[in-house]
Design a protein around this motif. Structure first.
Motif, PDB file in Angstrom:
ATOM      1  N   LEU A   1       0.830  -1.202   0.000  1.00  0.00           N
ATOM      2  CA  LEU A   1       0.000   0.000   0.000  1.00  0.00           C
ATOM      3  C   LEU A   1       0.870   1.260   0.000  1.00  0.00           C
ATOM      4  O   LEU A   1       1.728   1.442   0.872  1.00  0.00           O
ATOM      5  CB  LEU A   1      -0.916  -0.003   1.222  1.00  0.00           C
ATOM      6  N   THR A   2       0.637   2.119  -0.977  1.00  0.00           N
ATOM      7  CA  THR A   2       1.444   3.319  -1.180  1.00  0.00           C
ATOM      8  C   THR A   2       0.541   4.498  -1.497  1.00  0.00           C
ATOM      9  O   THR A   2      -0.454   4.364  -2.215  1.00  0.00           O
ATOM     10  CB  THR A   2       2.437   3.111  -2.343  1.00  0.00           C
ATOM     11  N   LYS A   3       0.891   5.670  -0.946  1.00  0.00           N
ATOM     12  CA  LYS A   3       0.168   6.895  -1.262  1.00  0.00           C
ATOM     13  C   LYS A   3       1.161   8.037  -1.395  1.00  0.00           C
ATOM     14  O   LYS A   3       1.941   8.304  -0.478  1.00  0.00           O
ATOM     15  CB  LYS A   3      -0.854   7.222  -0.166  1.00  0.00           C
ATOM     16  N   THR A   4       1.131   8.695  -2.548  1.00  0.00           N
ATOM     17  CA  THR A   4       1.971   9.869  -2.762  1.00  0.00           C
ATOM     18  C   THR A   4       1.088  11.089  -2.970  1.00  0.00           C
ATOM     19  O   THR A   4      -0.020  10.989  -3.492  1.00  0.00           O
ATOM     20  CB  THR A   4       2.892   9.682  -3.979  1.00  0.00           C
ATOM     21  N   PHE A   5       1.598  12.231  -2.529  1.00  0.00           N
ATOM     22  CA  PHE A   5       0.943  13.512  -2.734  1.00  0.00           C
ATOM     23  C   PHE A   5       1.925  14.379  -3.518  1.00  0.00           C
ATOM     24  O   PHE A   5       2.800  15.023  -2.937  1.00  0.00           O
ATOM     25  CB  PHE A   5       0.580  14.164  -1.403  1.00  0.00           C
TER      26      PHE A   5
END
Length: 355
Positions: A9-13
Motif C-alpha cells: 500500500l502506497t500513497k503519494t501527494f
C-alpha cells in the motif's frame, strides 16, 4: 489469508510520499494499533482502508475480497473520527441511527438497534439529547455507537481520545477495548500515544516516515525493539554511544566503562560503533551488588512524577535517567550527591549506531 490485508500500500501527494509499500495482515477479531509521530502515514493508511483516499499503488483486502476500488459506502466499515463529527442538529438517537436510515432499514429495526447501542455505551437515558448537551467523552461514545450501528465488518478509530482530558481518556479507552472484546470486531486504532497503543492492543504497528518499522505484541515492541527509532519512540530510554569490545561475550564500552550486555551480538564486529540503550526502570540506585554492571555519577535533577521518582545522573558526558517507585520511606539522594547504580546485562539493548 488474514481478515484484513494491506499489500504494497502506497500513497503519494505530488512528490511527497505519505505511505510507502506497507504490508500488513490483521486477523479476524484482532485489535491492532498504528502508532507513530505526526506525519508518519498512520492516518493516511486508515483513510485508504476506509475509502476516503485512493492508493497510488497496492491493494486492500477485507474478508477475502479486494475492496481497493470500492466507494466508502460499499465497504461495510465503521469509522470514528478525532473530532466526533456528530450532526449538531440531530439527537443522540438520530445520530446513532443515521447510517441505518441511509441504508433504508425499517423504522422498527432502527429503533431496536439504537436502543441496543445506547445500552452498550451506557447512555440509555440520553437518546433525546443533542450533541452540545453532552460531555466530550459522551460525544465520543455516541460516535462509536454510530460507527457500530451498521454492524461493520471492520472498525477504524482515528485518534478518538486525543481531544479528551487524561482521566476521561483512561476511562474511555478501557470502555472501547471492552466493547471491542464483547463484539469481537476487527479493529484498527490510530494513535501517537504509546501508552494507549501498549495498553489497548493485541499487536502494535510502529510507523515512521510512511513505512512500518516494527510489528509485534506490546511486550515485544517495548522489550525487543528492532531499531533506534522504535526503542526511543516507545517508552523512555537512555541512549549512550558505545564501542563493541567483544561481540561474542556481549562486551561494549560506554561512558568510560566496560558494559556486559547479553552474549552474542549478531552481525557486529569488535570496534563497531553502536548505541547502548537502557530503560530507566531497569536501573537500580545504590545497589550494584549481584548486578552485572554498575556506573557512578552525580545527581543533576530529581523529578517527582507521582508513582515514580525520576533521578537524572551525570556519568561523564551522558545524562542517565533512573526511575524509582515512589513510597513514603524512599531515601532519595540530593542534587549534587555522588551515587552508584547497577543493572543486569539483560537490561542492555544494543542498537545500530546509525540510529
Amino acid at each position: 489469508m488474514a481478515f484484513l490485508e494491506l499489500v504494497g500500500l502506497t500513497k503519494t501527494f505530488g512528490a511527497t510520499v505519505g505511505v510507502e509499500a506497507v504490508d500488513l495482515a490483521v486477523e479476524r477479531g484482532e485489535f491492532v494499533s498504528l502508532l507513530g509521530p505526526s506525519g508518519c502515514g498512520k492516518t493516511t493508511t486508515l483513510r485508504m482502508i476506509a475509502g476516503f483516499e485512493q492508493p497510488t499503488a497496492g491493494r486492500i483486502w477485507v474478508g477475502g475480497e479486494d475492496i481497493t476500488a470500492r466507494r466508502p459506502n460499499q465497504r461495510n466499515i465503521g469509522m470514528v473520527f478525532q473530532a466526533y463529527a456528530l450532526f449538531p442538529n440531530m439527537t443522540v438517537a438520530d445520530n446513532i441511527g443515521f447510517g441505518l436510515k441511509v441504508a433504508r432499514r425499517p423504522a422498527a429495526e432502527v429503533r431496536a438497534r439504537v436502543s441496543e447501542l445506547l445500552a452498550l455505551i451506557k447512555l440509555e437515558e440520553m437518546g433525546d439529547r443533542y450533541p452540545h448537551q453532552l460531555s466530550g467523552g459522551q460525544q465520543q461514545r455516541v460516535a462509536l455507537a454510530r460507527a457500530l450501528a451498521i454492524r461493520p465488518q471492520l472498525l477504524l478509530l482515528d485518534e478518538p481520545l486525543s481531544a479528551l482530558d487524561a482521566k476521561i481518556r483512561l476511562s474511555l479507552r478501557n470502555e472501547i477495548r471492552a466493547i471491542q472484546r464483547q463484539l469481537g470486531i476487527t479493529t484498527l486504532y490510530v494513535t501517537h500515544d504509546q501508552e494507549e497503543a501498549l495498553s489497548l492492543s493485541d499487536r502494535v504497528v510502529v510507523m515512521n516516515r510512511g513505512r512500518i518499522e516494527q510489528v509485534g505484541s506490546p511486550f515485544e515492541i517495548y522489550n525487543f525493539p528492532h531499531s533506534h527509532f522504535v526503542a526511543s519512540f516507545v517508552g523512555t530510554l537512555n541512549i549512550l554511544p558505545a564501542e563493541v569490545v567483544d561481540p561474542d561475550a556481549g562486551i561494549v564500552r560506554a561512558a568510560g566503562q566496560r558494559i556486559a550486555a547479553a552474549p552474542g551480538l549478531p552481525g557486529i564486529a569488535a570496534g563497531d560503533r553502536v548505541m547502548l540503550a537502557l530503560r530507566p526502570e531497569l536501573l537500580t540506585l545504590n545497589r550494584s551488588e549481584g548486578m552485572d554492571n554498575h556506573l557512578e555519577g552525580e545527581v543533576e535533577t530529581i523529578a517527582f512524577l507521582g508513582s515514580i521518582v525520576r533521578i537524572q545522573v551525570r556519568v561523564q558526558d551522558a545524562l542517565i535517567a533512573l526511575d524509582e517507585f515512589n513510597n513514603p520511606n524512599l531515601d532519595l539522594p540530593a542534587i549534587g550527591d555522588s551515587v552508584a547504580f547497577g543493572f543486569p546485562r539483560e537490561a542492555c539493548l544494543i542498537l545500530d549506531g546509525a540510529g
